[in-house]
Design a protein around this motif. Structure first.
Motif, PDB file in Angstrom:
ATOM      1  N   ARG A 222       2.824 -40.976 -45.326  1.00 50.66           N
ATOM      2  CA  ARG A 222       1.545 -41.149 -44.606  1.00 50.66           C
ATOM      3  C   ARG A 222       1.618 -40.507 -43.220  1.00 50.66           C
ATOM      4  O   ARG A 222       0.676 -39.834 -42.784  1.00 50.66           O
ATOM      5  CB  ARG A 222       1.221 -42.645 -44.509  1.00 50.66           C
ATOM      6  N   ILE A 223       2.737 -40.667 -42.519  1.00 52.90           N
ATOM      7  CA  ILE A 223       2.904 -40.085 -41.177  1.00 52.90           C
ATOM      8  C   ILE A 223       2.868 -38.557 -41.251  1.00 52.90           C
ATOM      9  O   ILE A 223       2.199 -37.897 -40.448  1.00 52.90           O
ATOM     10  CB  ILE A 223       4.233 -40.564 -40.528  1.00 52.90           C
ATOM     11  N   ARG A 224       3.584 -37.989 -42.234  1.00 57.45           N
ATOM     12  CA  ARG A 224       3.612 -36.527 -42.378  1.00 57.45           C
ATOM     13  C   ARG A 224       2.223 -35.980 -42.661  1.00 57.45           C
ATOM     14  O   ARG A 224       1.839 -34.932 -42.146  1.00 57.45           O
ATOM     15  CB  ARG A 224       4.568 -36.112 -43.517  1.00 57.45           C
ATOM     16  N   LYS A 225       1.464 -36.699 -43.480  1.00 51.15           N
ATOM     17  CA  LYS A 225       0.096 -36.279 -43.810  1.00 51.15           C
ATOM     18  C   LYS A 225      -0.771 -36.293 -42.548  1.00 51.15           C
ATOM     19  O   LYS A 225      -1.562 -35.386 -42.296  1.00 51.15           O
ATOM     20  CB  LYS A 225      -0.480 -37.221 -44.868  1.00 51.15           C
ATOM     21  N   GLN A 226      -0.579 -37.324 -41.735  1.00 51.03           N
ATOM     22  CA  GLN A 226      -1.383 -37.488 -40.520  1.00 51.03           C
ATOM     23  C   GLN A 226      -1.004 -36.472 -39.438  1.00 51.03           C
ATOM     24  O   GLN A 226      -1.856 -35.991 -38.694  1.00 51.03           O
ATOM     25  CB  GLN A 226      -1.209 -38.914 -39.981  1.00 51.03           C
ATOM     26  N   SER A 227       0.294 -36.150 -39.343  1.00 48.97           N
ATOM     27  CA  SER A 227       0.756 -35.288 -38.238  1.00 48.97           C
ATOM     28  C   SER A 227       0.485 -33.804 -38.463  1.00 48.97           C
ATOM     29  O   SER A 227       0.626 -32.997 -37.544  1.00 48.97           O
ATOM     30  CB  SER A 227       2.249 -35.497 -37.984  1.00 48.97           C
ATOM     31  N   LEU A 228       0.114 -33.435 -39.702  1.00 50.21           N
ATOM     32  CA  LEU A 228      -0.266 -32.051 -40.033  1.00 50.21           C
ATOM     33  C   LEU A 228       0.792 -31.028 -39.607  1.00 50.21           C
ATOM     34  O   LEU A 228       0.487 -29.947 -39.102  1.00 50.21           O
ATOM     35  CB  LEU A 228      -1.612 -31.699 -39.377  1.00 50.21           C
ATOM     36  N   GLY A 229       2.060 -31.425 -39.741  1.00 50.48           N
ATOM     37  CA  GLY A 229       3.158 -30.505 -39.436  1.00 50.48           C
ATOM     38  C   GLY A 229       3.471 -30.339 -37.957  1.00 50.48           C
ATOM     39  O   GLY A 229       4.364 -29.576 -37.582  1.00 50.48           O
ATOM     40  N   GLU A 230       2.740 -31.058 -37.100  1.00 48.49           N
ATOM     41  CA  GLU A 230       2.992 -30.958 -35.649  1.00 48.49           C
ATOM     42  C   GLU A 230       4.300 -31.680 -35.293  1.00 48.49           C
ATOM     43  O   GLU A 230       4.649 -32.677 -35.921  1.00 48.49           O
ATOM     44  CB  GLU A 230       1.816 -31.613 -34.902  1.00 48.49           C
ATOM     45  N   ALA A 231       5.018 -31.184 -34.281  1.00 41.39           N
ATOM     46  CA  ALA A 231       6.266 -31.824 -33.839  1.00 41.39           C
ATOM     47  C   ALA A 231       5.953 -33.140 -33.129  1.00 41.39           C
ATOM     48  O   ALA A 231       5.079 -33.192 -32.257  1.00 41.39           O
ATOM     49  CB  ALA A 231       7.027 -30.892 -32.906  1.00 41.39           C
TER      50      ALA A 231
END
Length: 387
Positions: A222-231
């Motif tokens: 869920r976090i990876r989906k939300q962060s859209l690849g941003e650091a």
């Protein structure tokens, strides 16, 4: 009052070239439609303050910054007509970097101009770049004096790394490395007694949305989906002091004075919105008096001690950031937390502070830019042998 973006022809072709008055340019980037980018209201305030303090001051785009010319094309503001217009100005003694966006600042043409400014003996540029959150914590961990104010902070790179951090700190903040004004912030709270024990809250404008997850891998997805690849960085959550069940933190503005030394310009407080996970005003937070909040939370005597501690901490941190970064800095704003036991924590610093809404801080902050400008102007003259 809204300011039109119109630029008209100047009546006078240029400002007097052979001037003994210090010249400051506010650096920004050009815009095909608006001619230059940035907060025009802030720029107009800077021009007004600079003129009153004896400066020639103008807005300069990186496109018009030419090191081989004695006069540059810049923009100034006509108070009566409420219009911006183009004019020729003397090459600046001091350049105040207000390029508004990170993505503008990393353009090769813009980076090249900033690097040339830093090498050029004829001008003094301060605050060359935005801060990167990860770098800030790395710089502050380098000093024994600032390390105690840093929450545990890790790069968020793997599910296993997040799992280790959650075991140690069951309350975490997740922040984009290049974030601004609370955008993209998330929190994780472990509630072991619940069927779905991992609660993820995501900041959305002035409210937050919540997801409850059964396992850490599902939370990570869920976090990876939300962060859209941003650091992102993951940071130990600090239980902040609160008044009427609303958490608050402190905003310090630290600037250099006419002696070139770091000084506290002012400290404000921001109270979290009822549906928000941050205290940022654009995210629903509100502005309050820091002394009053601290007195309500801790009583009068302890409030005084905490306020002195916060000011001293902000100065220590500003000095260490400048020392470790190796950059010429003139100002920064800083988010400081006060936990439920009265300890002070550092959360983040911004090298391009947004304007403070508290009138006494705002007035002093504008004047300080030119106090420091005078210091840099004198330094430049001394470097060039008084020429």
């Amino acid at each position: 009052m809204e300011q039109p973006d119109l630029v008209i022809e100047a009546k006078s072709k240029s400002v007097e070239l052979h001037t003994k008055r210090p010249v400051m340019a506010i650096l920004t980037i050009e815009d095909d439609i608006l001619l230059f980018r940035g907060n025009r209201e802030n720029f107009a305030d800077l021009l007004r303050t600079g003129r009153r303090m004896g400066f020639i001051v103008y807005v300069l785009t990186t496109k018009h910054l030419n090191f081989s010319k004695k006069q540059l094309k810049g923009f100034t503001y006509d108070e009566q007509k409420e219009v911006w217009y183009e004019q020729l100005f003397p090459f600046p003694d001091v350049i105040y970097n207000r390029i508004p966006q990170r993505e503008d600042e990393i353009l090769p043409s813009v980076k090249g101009k900033i690097e040339s400014c830093m090498r050029n003996p004829n001008t003094q540029l301060f605050n060359p770049t935005f801060f990167n959150k990860w770098n800030l914590f790395e710089w502050l961990k380098m000093s024994k004096t600032t390390k105690p104010y840093i929450p545990t902070t890790r790069r968020m790179v793997s599910c296993s790394g997040l799992s280790r951090l959650i075991r140690k700190h069951p309350y975490l903040y997740l922040k984009p490395v290049s974030g601004k004004a609370g955008k993209g912030i998330m929190t994780i709270k472990v509630e072991p007694e619940k069927h779905l024990p991992y609660r993820l809250r995501i900041q959305e404008d002035k409210k937050s949305i919540t997801y409850n997850c059964s396992t850490i891998p599902k939370l990570w997805t869920r976090i990876r989906k939300q962060s859209l690849g941003e650091a992102y960085i993951a940071q130990q959550g600090i239980p902040l002091a609160s008044v009427n069940d609303r958490r608050f933190d402190l905003r310090a503005l630290v600037q250099k004075n006419q002696r070139g030394q770091w000084d506290i310009t002012g400290i404000g407080a921001r109270v979290a919105g009822s549906l928000s996970i941050t205290t940022h005003v654009p995210r629903g937070g509100s502005i309050e008096d820091p002394e009053k909040l601290l007195i309500k939370a801790f009583g009068e005597e302890r409030a005084k001690i905490i306020m002195i501690k916060a000011k001293n901490t902000a100065l220590l941190i500003a000095k260490q950031i400048e020392r470790a970064s190796g950059m010429e800095l003139g100002e920064m704003s800083m988010d400081l937390g006060v936990d439920e036991t009265g300890n002070v924590w550092f959360f983040e610093a911004n090298s391009k502070p947004m304007k403070f809404d508290e009138p006494h801080i705002r007035k002093k902050s504008l004047e300080r830019i030119f106090h420091y400008g005078l210091f840099l102007y004198s330094k430049k003259k001394a470097k060039l042998g008084g020429a």
